[in-house]
Design a protein around this motif. Structure first.
Motif, short mmCIF file in Angstrom:
data_model
loop_
_atom_site.label_atom_id
_atom_site.label_comp_id
_atom_site.label_asym_id
_atom_site.label_seq_id
_atom_site.Cartn_x
_atom_site.Cartn_y
_atom_site.Cartn_z
N ARG A 279 -3.97 -7.87 2.64
CA ARG A 279 -4.12 -7.22 1.33
C ARG A 279 -5.51 -7.51 0.75
O ARG A 279 -6.15 -6.62 0.21
N ARG B 268 7.07 -11.14 -5.49
CA ARG B 268 7.68 -9.82 -5.25
C ARG B 268 8.75 -9.95 -4.15
O ARG B 268 9.84 -9.40 -4.26
N VAL C 86 -3.26 -13.27 -4.81
CA VAL C 86 -2.56 -12.24 -4.03
C VAL C 86 -1.34 -12.85 -3.35
O VAL C 86 -0.23 -12.29 -3.39
N GLU D 85 1.44 -13.45 -5.81
CA GLU D 85 2.08 -12.19 -6.22
C GLU D 85 3.02 -11.68 -5.11
O GLU D 85 4.11 -11.20 -5.38
N ILE D 86 2.57 -11.81 -3.87
CA ILE D 86 3.39 -11.37 -2.74
C ILE D 86 4.68 -12.18 -2.68
O ILE D 86 5.77 -11.65 -2.51
N THR E 126 -1.87 0.28 -7.46
CA THR E 126 -2.41 -1.00 -7.95
C THR E 126 -1.35 -2.10 -7.76
O THR E 126 -0.17 -1.82 -7.58
N GLU E 127 -1.80 -3.37 -7.84
CA GLU E 127 -0.86 -4.49 -7.73
C GLU E 127 0.16 -4.41 -8.85
O GLU E 127 1.35 -4.66 -8.66
N GLU E 128 -0.34 -4.05 -10.05
CA GLU E 128 0.55 -3.97 -11.21
C GLU E 128 1.65 -2.92 -10.98
O GLU E 128 2.82 -3.15 -11.30
#
Ligand code: DC
Length: 225
Positions: free
Chosen positions: A157, A180, A173, A176-177, A92-94
């Motif tokens: 993604r 990270r 998304v 978030e990318i 998962t993303e999490e």
């Protein structure tokens, strides 16, 4: 320490490392190390144990006793934490964000180092990660840094999530990318940077076939395999 050939493939999430490394390993009959999965399992185990993801000492202890196994099955590789099959839970993303958080700590990375090096066996290893060519296998004869623009990685993604029947919002998304990337590139130890002797491939405007062909040619050039 084993001197078996290592093909180190580093780069940010979503650049296509997973597909490339699985294919190279299959083609060459090499073992595969998915180092990101190790950090993902650690993040998962830490959450399950109720640990704070910034509690370095507890994370190190958890890393030292992590009962993690990769099992090869007909349907692919299954990731086991003790008796629990965590293959989907860690994707998962999490789980990715949690992995990136626990991976920031030098002592946590140190605690996982030998576990990763133990994957190096004859006839060879394809290693997928962020620091395979810089820290874990600095003497790897083949080092590839597979990059792609954040926008392209976000689009890929979103497609993957939609194909899996999940809702995906491009803007979320992408952000978030970028978060990270920022954490992985700027951490104090083993940051996401190409090794000095790595060949950088940008997959933004290339299909998997073209990326594979370039990587395969590089392996041939460096190892005659
Ligand atoms: O490749 P991945 O998305 O499964 O990796 C998840 C996170 O784990 C990544 O954001 C940073 C961390 N990681 C790392 O620090 N070093 C590695 N060799 C592999 C992953």
């Amino acid at each position: 320490m084993s001197k078996a050939v290592v093909i180190a493939v580093d780069g940010p999430g979503g650049a296509g490392k997973g597909e490339l490394t699985q294919r190279l390993a299959r083609d060459l009959g090499f073992a595969l190390l998915d180092s990101g999965a190790i950090y993902r399992v650690l993040g998962y185990a830490a959450r399950k144990a109720g640990l704070a993801l910034f509690d370095e000492d507890s994370l190190v202890q958890e890393a030292q006793v992590l009962n993690l196994r990769f099992e090869t099955t007909e349907r692919g590789v299954r990731v086991m934490l003790g008796d629990e099959d965590v293959t989907s839970a860690i994707r998962t993303e999490e789980a990715g964000v949690n992995a990136s958080k626990v991976a920031q700590f030098p002592a946590v990375r140190q605690a996982l180092l030998q576990r990763q090096r133990a994957f190096r066996k004859e006839p060879g290893l394809v290693a997928d990660g962020r620091d395979m060519g810089t820290v874990v296998f600095p003497d790897a004869p083949v080092k590839i840094f597979l990059d792609a623009r954040a926008e392209v990685r976000a689009q890929r993604r979103v497609k993957q999530l939609e194909a899996a029947g999940k809702k995906a919002d491009y803007a979320t998304v992408l952000s978030e990318i970028k978060d990270r990337d920022e954490r992985d590139r700027n951490r104090k130890v083993a940051p996401l940077v190409p090794a000095k002797d790595a060949v950088v491939l940008d997959s933004s405007d290339l299909g998997i076939e073209e990326v594979y062909a370039k990587a395969r040619a590089l392996v041939r050039e460096k190892t005659s395999l």
